[in-house]
Every structure is written in C-alpha cells, then in structure tokens.
Design a protein around this motif. Structure first.
Motif, PDB file in Angstrom:
ATOM      1  N   GLY A  41     -21.068  -5.105  18.710  1.00  0.00           N
ATOM      2  CA  GLY A  41     -19.972  -5.168  17.745  1.00  0.00           C
ATOM      3  C   GLY A  41     -20.094  -4.102  16.668  1.00  0.00           C
ATOM      4  N   VAL A  42     -21.264  -3.476  16.582  1.00  0.00           N
ATOM      5  CA  VAL A  42     -21.421  -2.364  15.635  1.00  0.00           C
ATOM      6  C   VAL A  42     -21.414  -1.059  16.434  1.00  0.00           C
ATOM      7  CG1 VAL A  42     -22.974  -1.262  13.973  1.00  0.00           C
ATOM      8  CG2 VAL A  42     -22.687  -3.739  13.943  1.00  0.00           C
ATOM      9  N   LEU A  43     -20.551  -0.154  16.026  1.00  0.00           N
ATOM     10  CA  LEU A  43     -20.448   1.139  16.697  1.00  0.00           C
ATOM     11  C   LEU A  43     -21.531   2.082  16.176  1.00  0.00           C
ATOM     12  CD1 LEU A  43     -16.637   1.889  16.466  1.00  0.00           C
ATOM     13  CD2 LEU A  43     -17.955   1.837  18.577  1.00  0.00           C
ATOM     14  N   LEU A  44     -22.137   2.809  17.092  1.00  0.00           N
ATOM     15  CA  LEU A  44     -23.161   3.777  16.678  1.00  0.00           C
ATOM     16  C   LEU A  44     -22.816   5.127  17.282  1.00  0.00           C
ATOM     17  CD1 LEU A  44     -25.982   4.468  15.469  1.00  0.00           C
ATOM     18  CD2 LEU A  44     -26.949   3.775  17.668  1.00  0.00           C
ATOM     19  N   GLN A  45     -22.711   6.127  16.450  1.00  0.00           N
ATOM     20  CA  GLN A  45     -22.471   7.482  16.960  1.00  0.00           C
ATOM     21  C   GLN A  45     -23.591   8.375  16.465  1.00  0.00           C
ATOM     22  OE1 GLN A  45     -18.334   9.008  17.143  1.00  0.00           O
ATOM     23  NE2 GLN A  45     -19.028  10.632  15.841  1.00  0.00           N
ATOM     24  N   ASN A  46     -24.315   8.958  17.409  1.00  0.00           N
ATOM     25  CA  ASN A  46     -25.441   9.815  17.037  1.00  0.00           C
ATOM     26  C   ASN A  46     -25.024  11.268  16.954  1.00  0.00           C
ATOM     27  OD1 ASN A  46     -27.725   7.902  16.999  1.00  0.00           O
ATOM     28  ND2 ASN A  46     -27.089   7.570  19.123  1.00  0.00           N
ATOM     29  N   GLU A  47     -25.495  11.923  15.927  1.00  0.00           N
ATOM     30  CA  GLU A  47     -25.212  13.351  15.747  1.00  0.00           C
ATOM     31  C   GLU A  47     -26.561  14.045  15.740  1.00  0.00           C
ATOM     32  OE1 GLU A  47     -21.767  13.652  15.113  1.00  0.00           O
ATOM     33  OE2 GLU A  47     -21.919  15.767  15.556  1.00  0.00           O
TER      34      GLU A  47
END
Lengths: 207, 207
Positions: B185-191
């Motif tokens: 339910g938590v979005l994670l976007q790695n940079e």
C-alpha cells in the motif's frame, strides 16, 4: 574485459553479489550454488540464475559457480578494473551534490573534473577540481573522457551538449529538463527529476 | 480532478503541449487538430493522438480537440489545480539541490519542508524551512503530507522510511542506494543515481 549487455536491474544487484562472494573462502570451497546465493541475499532463485547466466554463463551441474571466476566476471561488469572517466558541466547545487556523491566509483565511473560556465575558479570541499570552460576541450581530449554529465539549466544545456560532442564525448547524462539533440552514435540518457516525482504522485493517485 | 493513469513519457510531454496551447487564441479558433500540434511540437502524429486520447479522449472528427477543454485536462494531469505536498529528509548536498530545484511545481508537487537528522536548524538560501526531526510526525499530519523524499545516507534510510510510513506518507522517493522495506500500500520509487550512470557506461561499451 568486454562489458556485457546487462539490464539496469541486474547491474543494481551486482554489488550485493560481490559483497557476499568476497566474504567466502574459495580456497576451502571453490564452488557455490544459485540456491545458496539466493537464500543468503533473499532473492528469488530464478532471478539469481538469470543474473549470473548473463554475467558468467550457467553454473556447472551439481557444483554450481566457481567463486573466483564469478567474482572476476562480476567485477568486469562493474568496470572496476577499468575506471571510465566522466566530466560534469554545471557546478551548481545539483552538480556539486553529484561531485560529492561517492557511489559512482563502485560502479566503475569517476568524475574527473567539473566545469562551470560562469566562474573561473570555485572553492569546493571536494577532491574534484572545478575548472573554467576554456579548458574543457583540451581536458576531455587529454583524459580521453567518454561521459559528460549536464547539470546546467535548460537555457545552456544544448550548447553544453554540443560542446561535449565536439570534444569526443559519446555518452551524455542530462539533468536539464529539456530535450537535447545529439548526433547518431552518441548515447543520451535523460534524468528528469521533476518528472520522476510527478510520476510517483500520479501513481499514488491511482490507488 | 481525478488524476489519470498516464505513462512517464506522456507526462513529460504535457508541459510542452500546455505551453503551445496557451499561446493560441481559442476565442478565435476554438479547435485544434493533432496534425497541427504534432507539426508545431515536432512530435509524431500517432504519439500526439495517443497522448491526448489518454488525457481527454479522442478529438471530434474534422474539428479536432477543443482547446480550452484540452488545457483543463492537461492541467489536471499535472495536478496544477491541486498541489501535492512532499517532505524531504536529509538536508545534505543532494537534499539541498532538490530543495532549490524549481522544476517540481510545474508538475504539481511542492516540497513543504525539509528535515535533518543531525542539526536542529540550518541556514539555507531557500524558501523551504529545514526543521529538526522532532517536528517531523506532527508536521506531516498537520499538512497532510503524502510524499516523502529520502536523501539521507544508506545507513539511516530504512529508519527514515519507517518514520515516514508511521506519519501517514504513502509514496516514497528514495535516493539512498539501498533496498528499503515498505508495507503493502506504500509506493516506493528508487532513484539510484550511481546505477543510472553505470547503466549509461555499460550501454556505451556495447557500441
């Protein structure tokens, strides 16, 4: 020392594989199985097999991968045995943040120098020199620079890009939020930070 | 004001569409064709039709798109009519660079405050306040913060991530070069910046 065509995702797992493999004692047990690696690193076994197949081919039946050979191949992928030099143009906040970021070396890339359009010299608490643009072309040629990083604003980005191409740079990593024109044969990778954040926001609103 | 499921590539072209459409006079000519837009912006016509179909549906036969409606829909996609607030933790070089980057607002995201683990207050030439971590949870709840940006080092990233999740943040943009665990339910976007550069280097060596 040829580099291998591997995906960005696989590339990102290589430092983890290396850290683990280096902690072993190949003198005692020279081989390791994909199962063991996947358990140790908490990765799917299929993924580990795919990653390692891309890097060093399949393991030997019932033995697995020869640890020392695997380490060598993984290091080759990261280019650790042959550092690629990059230059950065635009020593503003973002440019300086990249200069002081110490994560590039583990992937075999080193920023050899930064250049800035506005000032002749700048003091910075970094080991990397910040040079005036007049020295750009000579520096790139003398140091055989292949990669250029653009951290100037939108208004100067194309001009900087052209200058990089003229100086023999064949891969450009662009942080300016604009489209750049490069001749065929020059790789361009855009890093549009605002867009990444906007994309995250939009994905969020789908839930 | 629902946001629409659009790709990152389409999202990136929207500011260009908007700039062009706003330069027109819809009082005089209320419709525009995909052909005209594609010529003006030097984009493929098929791409323009796809982009606009995602945003506002198909144009009317022989008329095209109603300019004022199209502008509204494009603005909705960028969230310009409803700014999403973000916080950033880690006011080091990269964190400050992001704070001073003015490209986020055009995509409807604003960094409301930055927080830092080490110092209580910090001077910075930015309009965004840098606050001590003690104020983090209250600030997020009071300002209904949805997005958290992690620019701390690898060692503190998971701890910061957990704190964000506890404070009601549902989308995380992570610049620390490590894997983070988030609840479903938590979005994670790695940079992962080093990885992007390494990937560029590896593509280069294929040529």
């Amino acid at each position: 020392m040829d580099k291998i065509s591997i995906s960005k995702a696989t590339l990102g797992r290589i430092p983890g594989y290396l850290d683990f493999l280096r902690s072993l004692s190949p003198q005692k047990v020279p081989y390791i199985s994909a199962t063991t690696i996947s358990k140790e690193l908490n990765l799917g076994e299929v993924q580990v097999r795919k990653d390692l197949a891309m890097v060093s081919g399949a393991g030997k039946p019932r033995l697995g991968y020869e640890i020392e050979f695997l380490i060598e191949r993984l290091e080759d992928c990261l280019g650790r045995n042959k550092i690629t030099l990059a230059v950065l143009v635009g020593a503003g906040k973002l440019g300086r943040a990249l200069l002081q970021y110490d994560g590039f070396q583990q992937f075999g890339v080193k920023i050899a120098a930064a250049f800035d359009l506005r000032e002749k010299t700048m003091s910075i608490d970094s080991a990397t020199p910040i040079l005036p643009m007049e020295q750009f072309d000579l520096f790139c040629k003398e140091h055989n620079i292949c990669i250029g990083i653009i951290t100037v604003g939108e208004g100067s980005a194309q001009q900087v890009c052209d200058r990089m191409v003229e100086s023999g740079i064949t891969a450009i990593w662009n942080f300016a939020p604009c489209k750049l024109q490069v001749p065929s044969g020059v790789l361009l990778q855009n890093e549009h930070l605002a867009l990444s954040l906007a994309h995250l926001r939009n994905q969020m609103s789908q839930d």
